[in-house]
Design a protein around this motif. Structure first.
Motif, PDB file in Angstrom:
ATOM      1  N   GLN A  64       0.831  -1.206   0.000  1.00  0.00           N
ATOM      2  CA  GLN A  64       0.000   0.000   0.000  1.00  0.00           C
ATOM      3  C   GLN A  64       0.864   1.254   0.000  1.00  0.00           C
ATOM      4  O   GLN A  64       0.532   2.255  -0.640  1.00  0.00           O
ATOM      5  CB  GLN A  64      -0.938  -0.012   1.204  1.00  0.00           C
ATOM      6  CG  GLN A  64      -2.120  -0.955   1.051  1.00  0.00           C
ATOM      7  CD  GLN A  64      -3.019  -0.947   2.281  1.00  0.00           C
ATOM      8  OE1 GLN A  64      -2.562  -1.096   3.410  1.00  0.00           O
ATOM      9  NE2 GLN A  64      -4.299  -0.771   2.072  1.00  0.00           N
ATOM     10  N   THR A  81      -2.296  -0.719  -7.858  1.00  0.00           N
ATOM     11  CA  THR A  81      -3.333  -0.307  -6.910  1.00  0.00           C
ATOM     12  C   THR A  81      -4.531  -1.246  -6.911  1.00  0.00           C
ATOM     13  O   THR A  81      -5.017  -1.661  -5.854  1.00  0.00           O
ATOM     14  CB  THR A  81      -3.809   1.122  -7.222  1.00  0.00           C
ATOM     15  OG1 THR A  81      -2.696   2.017  -7.124  1.00  0.00           O
ATOM     16  CG2 THR A  81      -4.868   1.562  -6.227  1.00  0.00           C
ATOM     17  N   GLN A 107      -5.713  -3.536  -3.814  1.00  0.00           N
ATOM     18  CA  GLN A 107      -7.031  -3.256  -3.240  1.00  0.00           C
ATOM     19  C   GLN A 107      -7.867  -4.532  -3.165  1.00  0.00           C
ATOM     20  O   GLN A 107      -8.603  -4.760  -2.196  1.00  0.00           O
ATOM     21  CB  GLN A 107      -7.730  -2.185  -4.083  1.00  0.00           C
ATOM     22  CG  GLN A 107      -9.132  -1.810  -3.613  1.00  0.00           C
ATOM     23  CD  GLN A 107     -10.227  -2.650  -4.241  1.00  0.00           C
ATOM     24  OE1 GLN A 107     -10.048  -3.175  -5.334  1.00  0.00           O
ATOM     25  NE2 GLN A 107     -11.331  -2.793  -3.553  1.00  0.00           N
ATOM     26  N   CYS A 120      -6.752  -6.530  -0.197  1.00  0.00           N
ATOM     27  CA  CYS A 120      -7.094  -5.907   1.083  1.00  0.00           C
ATOM     28  C   CYS A 120      -8.453  -6.374   1.600  1.00  0.00           C
ATOM     29  O   CYS A 120      -8.713  -6.328   2.808  1.00  0.00           O
ATOM     30  CB  CYS A 120      -7.104  -4.380   0.946  1.00  0.00           C
ATOM     31  SG  CYS A 120      -5.463  -3.636   0.837  1.00  0.00           S
TER      32      CYS A 120
END
Length: 248
Positions: free
Chosen positions: A205, A215, A219, A222
Motif C-alpha cells: 500500500q 493499486t 485493493q 485488502c
C-alpha cells in the motif's frame, strides 16, 4: 509538501537528529537496573538507577521526543499546523518556511534558500543534528529534481522489499493480477500467518504512492486481510513477480 515545492520551486533540505530519543525529558519517575558490571560490585547491590532522560526502548521515548521538539519549535516562533501536527510553519526574512518531521528525520522547505539555512542553523543550536543537504531520500521515497518539477520514485524501496520476501530471483510476471482469476473468500486453505499477510499489504500500500499500476491488485487483496487463504497469497506472489519485472 512535495507538490507545493514542485509548483513553487522551493528549496528542500533534510536533517537527521542524532540519538533523537535521548533528548526527551521524562515527566514521571522511571528506574532501571544498574549495568551488569556495576551491579555485581558489593557497594551497588540492591540499588537501581533513576533516569533523568529518556532512553531507547522506553515506551515514553518517542512521545517525549515529540513533545521536546514541538515545544522547542513553538518557543522559536513556529506555528503548529492543525491539519497535521507533524508540520510547523514560520516566517523568516519575509519568506514562509515549512518544517515537517518524522521521528528523527526533518525536512525544511522554502522558496528562499537563505531562510532555509537560517532555520537549519536554529535547529542545530537546539539539538545535535546531521545536515544531509538537499532532499534526496526520505521514508523510502527517492526525490529527484528535474526541469519541470520533482520526480518521485521508490525503486530502492521496491528492490529491498523483493529481497526481503525472497522474490529478487523470481520469474517476472507481465501483469500484477490474472485477468482470469476472480478472488473470493472461500478459495483455498486458510493462510496460517495472517500477521505476515497484513505486513505485506501495508508495504505494498505504501508502494502505491508511486505505483498506481498495482493499486487495483492490492485493493483486491485488502478485502481478505482478516481471513486470507493460500489462493490469496498466490495472488500476492504474482504482484511481487510483476514488480520484479518493473521495479521502478
Amino acid at each position: 509538501m512535495l507538490a507545493v515545492a514542485s509548483i513553487q520551486n522551493w528549496h528542500l533540505h533534510q536533517m537527521d537528529v542524532n540519538n533523537a530519543f535521548l533528548n526527551g525529558d521524562l515527566e514521571e519517575d522511571v528506574y532501571t537496573e544498574l549495568p551488569q558490571g556495576l551491579r555485581e560490585q558489593d557497594q551497588f547491590k540492591g540499588k537501581v538507577c533513576k533516569l533523568k532522560k529518556s532512553l531507547y526502548g522506553l515506551k515514553q521515548a518517542s512521545r517525549m521526543w515529540y513533545v521536546k521538539l514541538t515545544e522547542s519549535l513553538l518557543a522559536n516562533g513556529f506555528t503548529q499546523s492543525k491539519a497535521d501536527y507533524s508540520i510547523f510553519l514560520t516566517e523568516t526574512k519575509g519568506n514562509l518556511v515549512v518544517v515537517i518531521m518524522y521521528v528523527d528525520d526533518i525536512v525544511v522547505g522554502s522558496i528562499n534558500l537563505d531562510a532555509v539555512v537560517s532555520v537549519k542553523q536554529m535547529l542545530k543550536s537546539l539539538f545535535k543534528m546531521k545536515d544531509l543537504g538537499p532532499l534526496q531520500y526520505f521514508l523510502g521515497l527517492e526525490i529527484n529534481r528535474i526541469d519541470v518539477g520533482i520526480h518521485v520514485l521508490q525503486r530502492k524501496y521496491c528492490l529491498e522489499l523483493l529481497k526481503e520476501e525472497g522474490f529478487d530471483e523470481c520469474k517476472p510476471a507481465k501483469t500484477p493480477s490474472s485477468v482470469k482469476q476472480v478472488l473470493s473468500a472461500n478459495q483455498g486453505d486458510p493462510y496460517q500467518d495472517i500477521g505476515h499477510f497484513k505486513h505485506l499489504l501495508g508495504q505494498l500500500q505504501y508502494l502505491n504512492s508511486t505505483r498506481p499500476d498495482i493499486t487495483f491488485a492490492v485493493q483486491q487483496l485488502c478485502q481478505f486481510q482478516d481471513s486470507p487463504t493460500t489462493m490469496h497469497y498466490k495472488a500476492f506472489k504474482r504482484v511481487f513477480r510483476y514488480l520484479k519485472g518493473s521495479p521502478s
